[in-house]
Scaffold this motif. Sequence first.
Motif, short mmCIF file in Angstrom:
data_model
loop_
_atom_site.label_atom_id
_atom_site.label_comp_id
_atom_site.label_asym_id
_atom_site.label_seq_id
_atom_site.Cartn_x
_atom_site.Cartn_y
_atom_site.Cartn_z
N ILE A 53 39.20 32.93 35.21
CA ILE A 53 39.84 33.90 36.11
C ILE A 53 38.88 35.06 36.35
CG2 ILE A 53 41.83 35.45 36.40
CD1 ILE A 53 43.16 33.69 34.14
N ALA A 54 38.87 35.57 37.58
CA ALA A 54 38.04 36.73 37.91
C ALA A 54 38.90 37.82 38.54
CB ALA A 54 36.92 36.34 38.86
N ASP A 55 38.47 39.06 38.43
CA ASP A 55 39.18 40.19 39.03
C ASP A 55 38.97 40.21 40.55
OD1 ASP A 55 40.28 40.99 36.73
OD2 ASP A 55 39.13 42.83 36.48
N PRO A 56 39.77 41.02 41.27
CA PRO A 56 39.74 41.00 42.74
C PRO A 56 38.36 41.23 43.38
CG PRO A 56 41.66 42.20 41.98
CD PRO A 56 40.84 41.87 40.75
N ILE A 137 28.34 45.29 36.80
CA ILE A 137 28.06 44.59 35.55
C ILE A 137 29.29 43.75 35.23
CG2 ILE A 137 27.53 44.80 33.10
CD1 ILE A 137 25.28 45.77 34.88
N VAL A 138 29.08 42.49 34.94
CA VAL A 138 30.20 41.60 34.64
C VAL A 138 30.45 41.59 33.14
CG1 VAL A 138 31.03 39.22 34.73
CG2 VAL A 138 29.77 40.19 36.67
N HIS A 139 31.72 41.70 32.76
CA HIS A 139 32.13 41.68 31.36
C HIS A 139 33.09 40.51 31.14
CE1 HIS A 139 30.90 45.93 30.26
NE2 HIS A 139 30.86 45.98 31.58
N LEU A 140 33.09 40.01 29.93
CA LEU A 140 34.16 39.11 29.50
C LEU A 140 35.23 40.00 28.88
CD1 LEU A 140 34.69 36.02 29.34
CD2 LEU A 140 34.00 36.16 26.94
N THR A 141 36.49 39.79 29.22
CA THR A 141 37.54 40.68 28.75
C THR A 141 38.75 39.92 28.22
OG1 THR A 141 39.06 42.45 29.41
CG2 THR A 141 38.45 40.87 31.11
N SER A 142 39.33 40.45 27.17
CA SER A 142 40.56 39.89 26.61
C SER A 142 41.79 40.56 27.21
CB SER A 142 40.58 40.05 25.09
OG SER A 142 40.50 41.41 24.73
N ALA A 143 41.58 41.63 27.97
CA ALA A 143 42.70 42.36 28.58
C ALA A 143 43.39 41.50 29.63
CB ALA A 143 42.21 43.66 29.21
N ASN A 144 44.69 41.65 29.74
CA ASN A 144 45.45 40.94 30.77
C ASN A 144 45.38 41.71 32.08
OD1 ASN A 144 46.33 38.88 28.95
ND2 ASN A 144 47.83 40.34 28.13
N SER A 145 45.54 41.00 33.18
CA SER A 145 45.39 41.63 34.49
C SER A 145 46.52 42.62 34.79
CB SER A 145 45.32 40.57 35.59
OG SER A 145 46.49 39.77 35.58
N LYS A 146 47.70 42.40 34.22
CA LYS A 146 48.83 43.31 34.43
C LYS A 146 49.84 43.11 33.31
CE LYS A 146 50.80 39.89 37.61
NZ LYS A 146 51.28 39.64 38.98
N ASP A 147 50.78 44.04 33.22
CA ASP A 147 51.82 43.96 32.19
C ASP A 147 52.62 42.67 32.34
OD1 ASP A 147 51.05 46.38 31.21
OD2 ASP A 147 52.60 47.53 32.27
N GLY A 148 52.81 41.99 31.24
CA GLY A 148 53.59 40.76 31.26
C GLY A 148 52.75 39.52 31.49
N ALA A 201 44.09 42.00 23.31
CA ALA A 201 44.22 42.45 24.69
C ALA A 201 44.51 43.96 24.79
CB ALA A 201 45.31 41.66 25.40
N GLY A 202 45.43 44.45 23.96
CA GLY A 202 45.82 45.85 24.05
C GLY A 202 44.75 46.83 23.64
N ALA A 203 43.76 46.37 22.88
CA ALA A 203 42.69 47.24 22.39
C ALA A 203 41.39 47.06 23.16
CB ALA A 203 42.45 46.97 20.90
N MET A 204 41.42 46.23 24.20
CA MET A 204 40.20 45.90 24.92
C MET A 204 39.63 47.08 25.70
SD MET A 204 38.04 43.49 25.69
CE MET A 204 36.58 43.79 26.71
N LYS A 205 38.34 47.34 25.51
CA LYS A 205 37.61 48.34 26.28
C LYS A 205 36.28 47.76 26.70
CE LYS A 205 39.59 52.45 24.06
NZ LYS A 205 39.29 53.71 23.30
#
Length: 265
Positions: A53-56, A137-148, A201-205
């Motif tokens: 998955i990629a961001d917009p 800069i591209v990052h790998l992230t554990s954060a979810n794209s939105k709540d839920g 996910a909640g602590a991802m920066k």
Amino acid sequence: MREKKTNLKHMRTRVYTSLLLVLLALVAVTAATVAWFSIADNTRVRTLGLQIIADPDLRMDLDAHSTISEYVKTLSFEQIAARIQKEKGFSMKTTPLKPVTTSDAKAFTYENGSTASDKSGSYLEFTLHFMAEKDMIVHLTSANSKDGASDGTAVTSKQQKLPEAMRISFTADGKTWVYDPGMGDASGKENGLNSFGLPAAGAMKLSDKNALFALKEHVDKPVVVRIWMEGTDPACTDELQQADYEIRLRFTGETEEKNQNAQSE
């Protein structure tokens, strides 16, 4: 006579001590390698689920394109499996991963030192092409794209130890980054490889720890992705035999504008 007996006694003691040390060394070697031998003979990871998955502002695809509108935001297991079967000649659905090891995340070997071919199915290798709306800069992230949502990077399995044995590498611009799910939020460097983990996910920066490659606006960049089970990892035991697992990768881009906004908050 007594002197001879004493010398004989000392010699026997030295011999016994030497034999004991040899036996201890053999035990140590056996203890260090028995899991590896057992894994190489028996362990098979049965089923792989893979979604990317990629961001917009960030797009990707399995091929290079001339315009960003031709790229996509998600890639499914079926799409990646079809590409691997076409390029490598094996089915991800029926060919299980086997434990391998590597020093450069490019060449892989089995426990006995023989080379693991990229066409064997022992590990996975495919190329992702990225393009962005802006320099980033591209990052790998554990954060979810939105709540839920549950779409952040994760390696999951009913066998809890399996994620710790997995490795995923990204090679671009002559550099390689290795995602190790067992590292948590730590990072390190070994053999020229940048290894890192991700927090929950909640602590991802976004930080230098999880930063990968740079993109120029509307310029395609090929990135080689490799996925394998690291046979030397302590978590890679026979308990993983016949385990199912799923991999989800989510990429996000950090532009200069985003970075300045984050610093001002």
